[in-house]
Design a protein around this motif. Structure first.
Motif, PDB file in Angstrom:
ATOM      1  N   VAL A  20       0.859  -1.178   0.000  1.00 20.74           N
ATOM      2  CA  VAL A  20       0.000   0.000   0.000  1.00 20.74           C
ATOM      3  C   VAL A  20       0.898   1.231   0.000  1.00 20.74           C
ATOM      4  N   PRO A  21       0.725   2.160  -0.928  1.00 21.72           N
ATOM      5  CA  PRO A  21       1.523   3.401  -0.893  1.00 21.72           C
ATOM      6  C   PRO A  21       1.060   4.284   0.265  1.00 21.72           C
ATOM      7  N   ILE A  22       1.954   4.577   1.181  1.00 21.49           N
ATOM      8  CA  ILE A  22       1.642   5.418   2.336  1.00 21.49           C
ATOM      9  C   ILE A  22       2.826   6.342   2.579  1.00 21.49           C
ATOM     10  N   SER A  23       2.665   7.252   3.500  1.00 23.58           N
ATOM     11  CA  SER A  23       3.758   8.155   3.866  1.00 23.58           C
ATOM     12  C   SER A  23       3.672   8.411   5.368  1.00 23.58           C
ATOM     13  N   ILE A  24       4.472   7.665   6.125  1.00 24.25           N
ATOM     14  CA  ILE A  24       4.486   7.825   7.583  1.00 24.25           C
ATOM     15  C   ILE A  24       5.937   7.845   8.072  1.00 24.25           C
ATOM     16  N   PRO A  25       6.234   8.687   9.048  1.00 24.85           N
ATOM     17  CA  PRO A  25       7.595   8.775   9.573  1.00 24.85           C
ATOM     18  C   PRO A  25       7.884   7.665  10.564  1.00 24.85           C
ATOM     19  N   GLY A  26       9.157   7.479  10.838  1.00 21.13           N
ATOM     20  CA  GLY A  26       9.552   6.482  11.819  1.00 21.13           C
ATOM     21  C   GLY A  26      11.030   6.544  12.105  1.00 21.13           C
ATOM     22  N   ARG A  27      11.488   5.603  12.888  1.00 20.64           N
ATOM     23  CA  ARG A  27      12.902   5.436  13.201  1.00 20.64           C
ATOM     24  C   ARG A  27      13.223   3.950  13.119  1.00 20.64           C
ATOM     25  N   TYR A  28      14.491   3.631  12.854  1.00 21.78           N
ATOM     26  CA  TYR A  28      14.884   2.229  12.826  1.00 21.78           C
ATOM     27  C   TYR A  28      16.264   2.071  13.453  1.00 21.78           C
ATOM     28  N   MET A  29      16.514   0.876  13.974  1.00 17.87           N
ATOM     29  CA  MET A  29      17.788   0.565  14.609  1.00 17.87           C
ATOM     30  C   MET A  29      18.428  -0.621  13.899  1.00 17.87           C
ATOM     31  N   LEU A  30      19.702  -0.467  13.565  1.00 18.08           N
ATOM     32  CA  LEU A  30      20.455  -1.521  12.904  1.00 18.08           C
ATOM     33  C   LEU A  30      21.155  -2.393  13.945  1.00 18.08           C
ATOM     34  N   GLU A  31      21.869  -3.423  13.476  1.00 22.54           N
ATOM     35  CA  GLU A  31      22.517  -4.362  14.388  1.00 22.54           C
ATOM     36  C   GLU A  31      23.569  -3.696  15.267  1.00 22.54           C
ATOM     37  N   ASP A  32      24.195  -2.604  14.793  1.00 26.21           N
ATOM     38  CA  ASP A  32      25.194  -1.913  15.617  1.00 26.21           C
ATOM     39  C   ASP A  32      24.543  -0.981  16.630  1.00 26.21           C
ATOM     40  N   ARG A  33      23.205  -1.051  16.727  1.00 26.49           N
ATOM     41  CA  ARG A  33      22.395  -0.272  17.670  1.00 26.49           C
ATOM     42  C   ARG A  33      22.345   1.218  17.328  1.00 26.49           C
ATOM     43  N   SER A  34      22.782   1.580  16.146  1.00 28.45           N
ATOM     44  CA  SER A  34      22.642   2.962  15.688  1.00 28.45           C
ATOM     45  C   SER A  34      21.202   3.190  15.245  1.00 28.45           C
ATOM     46  N   GLU A  35      20.660   4.375  15.562  1.00 25.66           N
ATOM     47  CA  GLU A  35      19.282   4.713  15.221  1.00 25.66           C
ATOM     48  C   GLU A  35      19.240   5.793  14.151  1.00 25.66           C
ATOM     49  N   HIS A  36      18.258   5.683  13.264  1.00 17.41           N
ATOM     50  CA  HIS A  36      18.166   6.597  12.132  1.00 17.41           C
ATOM     51  C   HIS A  36      16.704   6.896  11.833  1.00 17.41           C
ATOM     52  N   ARG A  37      16.448   8.089  11.331  1.00 15.34           N
ATOM     53  CA  ARG A  37      15.094   8.469  10.929  1.00 15.34           C
ATOM     54  C   ARG A  37      14.782   7.884   9.555  1.00 15.34           C
ATOM     55  N   CYS A  38      13.508   7.688   9.285  1.00 16.27           N
ATOM     56  CA  CYS A  38      13.111   7.147   7.990  1.00 16.27           C
ATOM     57  C   CYS A  38      11.706   7.618   7.650  1.00 16.27           C
ATOM     58  N   LEU A  39      11.322   7.379   6.419  1.00 18.88           N
ATOM     59  CA  LEU A  39       9.961   7.645   5.951  1.00 18.88           C
ATOM     60  C   LEU A  39       9.493   6.410   5.196  1.00 18.88           C
ATOM     61  N   VAL A  40       8.388   5.835   5.632  1.00 20.81           N
ATOM     62  CA  VAL A  40       7.818   4.675   4.944  1.00 20.81           C
ATOM     63  C   VAL A  40       7.056   5.170   3.719  1.00 20.81           C
ATOM     64  N   THR A  41       7.391   4.650   2.553  1.00 18.32           N
ATOM     65  CA  THR A  41       6.724   5.069   1.320  1.00 18.32           C
ATOM     66  C   THR A  41       5.754   4.015   0.788  1.00 18.32           C
ATOM     67  N   ALA A  42       5.906   2.781   1.244  1.00 16.20           N
ATOM     68  CA  ALA A  42       4.982   1.709   0.862  1.00 16.20           C
ATOM     69  C   ALA A  42       5.146   0.581   1.876  1.00 16.20           C
ATOM     70  N   MET A  43       4.052  -0.160   2.092  1.00 18.18           N
ATOM     71  CA  MET A  43       4.116  -1.225   3.091  1.00 18.18           C
ATOM     72  C   MET A  43       3.053  -2.274   2.822  1.00 18.18           C
ATOM     73  N   SER A  44       3.370  -3.503   3.180  1.00 18.23           N
ATOM     74  CA  SER A  44       2.416  -4.603   3.161  1.00 18.23           C
ATOM     75  C   SER A  44       2.576  -5.367   4.469  1.00 18.23           C
ATOM     76  N   PRO A  45       1.735  -6.348   4.746  1.00 22.22           N
ATOM     77  CA  PRO A  45       1.940  -7.146   5.958  1.00 22.22           C
ATOM     78  C   PRO A  45       3.209  -7.992   5.909  1.00 22.22           C
ATOM     79  N   GLY A  46       3.890  -7.997   4.756  1.00 15.55           N
ATOM     80  CA  GLY A  46       5.105  -8.808   4.631  1.00 15.55           C
ATOM     81  C   GLY A  46       6.395  -8.043   4.472  1.00 15.55           C
ATOM     82  N   ASP A  47       6.315  -6.763   4.070  1.00 15.07           N
ATOM     83  CA  ASP A  47       7.546  -5.992   3.910  1.00 15.07           C
ATOM     84  C   ASP A  47       7.271  -4.493   3.980  1.00 15.07           C
ATOM     85  N   VAL A  48       8.353  -3.712   4.098  1.00 14.48           N
ATOM     86  CA  VAL A  48       8.256  -2.265   4.233  1.00 14.48           C
ATOM     87  C   VAL A  48       9.295  -1.618   3.326  1.00 14.48           C
TER      88      VAL A  48
END
Length: 201
Positions: A20-48
């Motif tokens: 589904v094409p959407i536009s919502i903000p968020g944050r994500y953390m990688l394996e090194d525990r670093s955090e970064h801002r992001c914007l979701v542009t499309a999403m399904s129940p299986g991937d983002v």
């Protein structure tokens, strides 16, 4: 009024889902525990699909906190020129909930509904409340408005989006930062009679 959508979330080849094409903000953390801002542009129940400055490496574990959605875990599936695609690791029950959230987000876009105003909000008569974090932190706050699905809080602490909290013993998580505090989405819909009796009457 309910807007019907043409989006189908299942039945695609190899168990994949239609995004589904959407536009919502968020944050994500990688394996090194670093955090970064992001914007979701499309999403399904299986991937983002995320627009992000630092995408990580294919196969790397990712934990994302997305507005309206909450916590999502998975791995980097593929890299894009302006971000990456991550999988969604979730139980069938969680995917069903995610399907409902994405359907609402699609309807919200069609109707141009205000963000997060899924249910009627009330200005409480008793606005003082205690905000409790999962690690035991306790903070005094004032409820700006409240509904069966969440609350806007005036408080001095600015918790990260995705932080698990309880407001007046109602569990939820931080979904948005406000000029004077935070917005919390409850984990489950509350009974309206309970909200009215506890905060309004």
């Amino acid at each position: 009024m309910i807007v019907s959508t043409e989006v189908q979330f299942s039945g695609a080849i190899s168990g994949s889902f239609q995004r589904v094409p959407i536009s919502i903000p968020g944050r994500y953390m990688l394996e090194d525990r670093s955090e970064h801002r992001c914007l979701v542009t499309a999403m399904s129940p299986g991937d983002v699909v995320l627009s992000a400055g630092r995408p990580g490496n294919p196969g790397e574990q990712v934990i994302a906190y997305l507005e309206f959605i909450g916590r999502v875990e998975g791995v980097v599936l593929s890299l894009l020129p302006e971000g990456f695609v991550m999988t969604v690791s979730a139980s069938e029950r969680k995917r069903d909930k995610l399907t409902a959230q994405l359907t609402w987000l699609a309807n919200r876009h069609e109707l141009d509904l205000p963000d997060g105003r899924r249910h009627e909000r009330f200005s409480p008569v008793r606005s003082e409340a205690t905000l409790v974090t999962r690690d035991g932190g306790r903070y005094s706050c004032h409820i700006i408005d409240i509904s069966v699905s969440g609350a806007a809080l005036r408080c001095d602490v600015m918790l990260d989006i995705g932080t698990e909290v309880s407001v007046a013993s109602i569990p939820g998580r931080v979904t948005r930062h406000l000029p004077e505090g935070i917005a919390v989405q409850f984990d489950t819909l509350q009974d309206e009679a309970y909200i009215l009796s506890k905060f309004i009457a």
